[in-house]
Scaffold this active site. Structure first.
Site, PDB file in Angstrom:
ATOM      1  N   GLY A  74       0.841  -1.194   0.000  1.00  0.00           N
ATOM      2  CA  GLY A  74       0.000   0.000   0.000  1.00  0.00           C
ATOM      3  C   GLY A  74       0.871   1.236   0.000  1.00  0.00           C
ATOM      4  N   CYS A 107       5.340  -6.146   1.640  1.00  0.00           N
ATOM      5  CA  CYS A 107       5.694  -4.725   1.637  1.00  0.00           C
ATOM      6  C   CYS A 107       5.005  -3.983   2.786  1.00  0.00           C
ATOM      7  CB  CYS A 107       5.387  -4.112   0.262  1.00  0.00           C
ATOM      8  SG  CYS A 107       6.194  -2.516   0.020  1.00  0.00           S
ATOM      9  N   TYR A 108       4.013  -3.143   2.508  1.00  0.00           N
ATOM     10  CA  TYR A 108       3.330  -2.443   3.607  1.00  0.00           C
ATOM     11  C   TYR A 108       2.780  -3.458   4.621  1.00  0.00           C
ATOM     12  CZ  TYR A 108       0.031   0.587   6.080  1.00  0.00           C
ATOM     13  OH  TYR A 108      -0.648   1.274   7.049  1.00  0.00           O
ATOM     14  N   HIS A 110       7.857  -7.891  -3.861  1.00  0.00           N
ATOM     15  CA  HIS A 110       6.526  -8.248  -4.365  1.00  0.00           C
ATOM     16  C   HIS A 110       6.559  -9.592  -5.087  1.00  0.00           C
ATOM     17  CE1 HIS A 110       4.367  -4.507  -3.453  1.00  0.00           C
ATOM     18  NE2 HIS A 110       5.587  -3.990  -3.487  1.00  0.00           N
ATOM     19  N   GLU A 162       4.096 -11.204  -6.167  1.00  0.00           N
ATOM     20  CA  GLU A 162       2.974 -11.330  -7.113  1.00  0.00           C
ATOM     21  C   GLU A 162       3.307 -10.837  -8.514  1.00  0.00           C
ATOM     22  OE1 GLU A 162       3.308  -9.261  -4.651  1.00  0.00           O
ATOM     23  OE2 GLU A 162       2.273  -7.352  -4.906  1.00  0.00           O
ATOM     24  N   SER A 195     -23.216  -8.420 -26.556  1.00  0.00           N
ATOM     25  CA  SER A 195     -22.495  -7.315 -27.190  1.00  0.00           C
ATOM     26  C   SER A 195     -21.536  -7.792 -28.271  1.00  0.00           C
ATOM     27  CB  SER A 195     -21.689  -6.582 -26.123  1.00  0.00           C
ATOM     28  OG  SER A 195     -20.659  -7.440 -25.655  1.00  0.00           O
ATOM     29  N   GLY A 196     -21.373  -9.113 -28.369  1.00  0.00           N
ATOM     30  CA  GLY A 196     -20.335  -9.626 -29.258  1.00  0.00           C
ATOM     31  C   GLY A 196     -19.053  -9.905 -28.486  1.00  0.00           C
ATOM     32  N   GLY A 197     -18.993  -9.452 -27.243  1.00  0.00           N
ATOM     33  CA  GLY A 197     -17.805  -9.652 -26.412  1.00  0.00           C
ATOM     34  C   GLY A 197     -17.900 -10.941 -25.616  1.00  0.00           C
ATOM     35  N   VAL A 198     -16.757 -11.305 -24.997  1.00  0.00           N
ATOM     36  CA  VAL A 198     -16.681 -12.604 -24.321  1.00  0.00           C
ATOM     37  C   VAL A 198     -17.502 -12.623 -23.022  1.00  0.00           C
ATOM     38  CG1 VAL A 198     -14.467 -12.032 -23.229  1.00  0.00           C
ATOM     39  CG2 VAL A 198     -15.117 -14.399 -23.484  1.00  0.00           C
ATOM     40  N   ASP A 199     -17.550 -11.520 -22.287  1.00  0.00           N
ATOM     41  CA  ASP A 199     -18.221 -11.546 -20.981  1.00  0.00           C
ATOM     42  C   ASP A 199     -19.717 -11.832 -21.117  1.00  0.00           C
ATOM     43  OD1 ASP A 199     -15.719 -10.757 -20.261  1.00  0.00           O
ATOM     44  OD2 ASP A 199     -16.251  -8.690 -19.794  1.00  0.00           O
ATOM     45  N   SER A 200     -20.354 -11.105 -22.030  1.00  0.00           N
ATOM     46  CA  SER A 200     -21.795 -11.321 -22.168  1.00  0.00           C
ATOM     47  C   SER A 200     -22.068 -12.691 -22.780  1.00  0.00           C
ATOM     48  CB  SER A 200     -22.440 -10.207 -22.991  1.00  0.00           C
ATOM     49  OG  SER A 200     -21.927 -10.194 -24.300  1.00  0.00           O
ATOM     50  N   LYS A 244     -10.867 -12.028 -15.860  1.00  0.00           N
ATOM     51  CA  LYS A 244     -11.057 -12.186 -17.308  1.00  0.00           C
ATOM     52  C   LYS A 244     -10.496 -13.516 -17.833  1.00  0.00           C
ATOM     53  CE  LYS A 244     -12.119  -9.846 -21.176  1.00  0.00           C
ATOM     54  NZ  LYS A 244     -13.326  -9.010 -21.319  1.00  0.00           N
TER      55      LYS A 244
END
Ligand code: XMP
Length: 519
Positions: free
Chosen positions: A61, A88-89, A175, A177, A229-234, A375
């Site tokens: 942080g 870290c923090y 870090h 990660e 929408s044509g996108g992957v999420d929907s 995602k």
């Protein structure tokens, strides 16, 4: 209920102290097949117990622990017997609460540093004695209480990692990660499996099964509408719902006339042939283009498109009987960034277009089956659900569509020029095997004309800019160093094949200070 509330599953909590990497930590944990959630840093021990975590990770942080008002956790969480990893923090906080001293250090360290293990431990088991780590700190732990054993150091940081002698508490200054810390995933694996005793049983397949069961229970006999929408999420949202409730699902695709080449046809093919859903296509092009006539100001374009979308969606939804629920493809980063998670961090509030994108006045209850996923997990799930690779790996596309890539006035004729140029660019990037290696690629039609010569004739025609970026999170991005021969092929083909274009440029700006889209 989502899979995240199933009490039996192994889970780890990330207490967020405002780190830009909190989501990255959660992803790295999930890569070890341990479910992970980001929560507020100040949860009480009782709240933490309710989550039944196998481990806690205290994030980094921007604050200094010795400053007034610095975010703190309840000190009692260190005595719950739940393993803790402070980063870290998070390290500064754990060491300070348990008797150490943190100070600002003149040699601030940002970037790579060489770290050396000084004491063997569970945390560093199987890690070479020396390795590169990624540092980003101005403060560091100068002294620890006798309860801690130092485990590692760097040239400027004498206490780069510690372990508590009697409690299951480990801390690192660097870090783990970020990918620049090459041993980072090994270290996190050691923490999760050896220190926390996880076995790594969280599976996307189980998540899908559990989500489908829970949605079935919640939805009952009612009807659900889902915007495509044509996108992957929907698409993944719809595919999950289709498995849960089959013919009770109605999908709405609003074709705003701002979609990419052949996009409407691709969505129709997928959702009528493969999934056989009740699909309503709103042919909205005339309405959207009429609303956009004469508009060149980017924000005004967006506002008008958003408004027209809601009106079209509402009108179509009214035609469908018995609808109680509206499904949306909200993802975990959207939930976290909007501050909408139940125990989520309150500090990083940013309103996101996907959360509550359609107004509450529509009167439907929200179903958001992907709100616990990242995602890349959504993409994997899409493949498991049988969606085609082409759709699952499609680059993101903004809600206002090609309007924000058609600089100046948006007209059908200009959109058609842009669509053709964009399709050629994507085709060539795919042919070169670079589509999956780049995060987003598209063409932009500029509002300028320039002089050219074709055959023996002078031309005065449009210029197209090519934009291609690499990014993990779309908050920052680098322009992609596409090979010259690929750029050359794209340019030649666009100028030869797209009538009305005589010049192609490549955008070499990074984000920040530029954004990915041009408007
Ligand atoms: P920028 O241009 O802000 O874009 O660097 C970051 C990412 O967000 C996408 N984007 C949008 N997506 N509605 C969306 O659904 C929008 O209004 C919107 N504006 C930008 C953009 O394509 C990129 O992936």
């Amino acid at each position: 209920m989502t899979a995240s509330t199933a009490a039996s599953q192994e889970r780890v909590l990330v207490l967020d102290f405002g780190s830009q990497f909190a989501q990255l930590i959660a992803r790295r944990v999930r890569e070890n097949r341990v479910y992970c959630e980001i929560v507020r840093h100040d949860l009480s021990p009782e709240q933490i117990r309710r989550h039944n975590p196998r481990g806690l990770i205290l994030s980094g942080g921007p604050a200094s622990v010795y400053e007034a008002g610095a975010p703190k956790c309840d000190p009692a969480i260190f005595r719950l017997g739940i393993p803790v990893l402070g980063i870290c923090y998070g390290m500064h906080l754990a060491c300070e609460v348990l008797g150490g001293k943190v100070e600002s250090f003149p040699a601030r360290e940002f970037g790579r540093a060489r770290c050396r293990v000084t004491q063997p431990s569970d945390l560093f088991a199987g890690v070479p004695e020396q390795f590169d780590v990624w540092m980003s700190h101005g403060d560091q732990v100068m002294r620890v209480s006798d309860d801690f054993t130092p485990l590692a150091k760097t040239g400027t940081c004498p206490i780069a990692a510690v372990k508590h002698k009697s409690l299951p508490i480990y801390c690192v200054q660097f870090h783990p990660e970020v990918t620049h810390t090459a041993i980072g995933s090994h270290l996190l694996h050691n923490f999760l499996m050896t220190v926390c005793g996880c076995t790594g049983t969280w599976k996307l397949g189980d998540f899908a099964k559990e989500t489908i069961r829970a949605m079935r229970e919640r939805i009952g006999q009612h009807r659900v509408i889902c915007g495509l929408s044509g996108g992957v999420d929907s698409a993944v949202t719809a595919a999950l719902l289709y498995q849960a409730i089959g013919s009770q699902l109605s999908c709405i695709l609003v074709d705003n006339g701002l979609l990419r080449k052949d996009e409407q046809a691709a969505v129709i093919a997928e959702f009528t042939r493969h999934f056989k859903t009740d699909l309503h296509v709103v042919q909205g092009e005339p309405r959207f283009l009429a609303d956009l006539k004469g508009i060149t100001e980017p924000q005004e374009k967006r506002r008008r498109i958003g408004h027209a979308f809601i009106e079209c969606f509402k009108e179509e939804a009214k035609q469908i009987q018995g609808v109680k629920f509206l499904a949306q493809g909200t993802l975990y980063p959207d939930v976290i960034e909007s501050g909408a998670a139940a125990d989520g961090p309150a500090a990083t509030i940013k309103l996101h277009h996907n959360v509550g994108g359609l107004p509450a006045e529509l009167g439907f209850e929200l179903v958001e089956p992907l709100r616990d996923l990242f995602k890349d997990e959504v993409r994997r799930l899409g493949l498991e659900l049988g969606l085609p690779e082409d759709l699952v790996w499609r680059h993101p596309f903004p809600g206002p569509g090609l309007a924000v890539r058609c600089l100046g006035e948006v007209t059908k004729q200009r959109l058609d020029v842009l669509r053709e140029a964009d399709a050629i660019m994507i085709e060539e990037i795919k042919a070169a095997g670079l589509y999956r290696q780049t995060s987003q690629a598209f063409a932009v039609l500029l509002p300028v004309q320039s002089v050219g010569v074709m055959g023996d004739a002078r031309t005065y025609e449009n210029a197209v800019a090519l934009r291609c970026v690499n990014t993990d999170d779309f908050m920052t991005a680098d322009w992609s160093h596409l090979p010259y021969d690929v750029l050359a092929r794209i340019s030649t083909r666009i100028i030869n094949e797209v009538k009305g274009v005589n010049r192609v440029c490549y955008d070499i700006s990074s984000k920040p200070p530029a954004t990915i889209e041009w408007e």
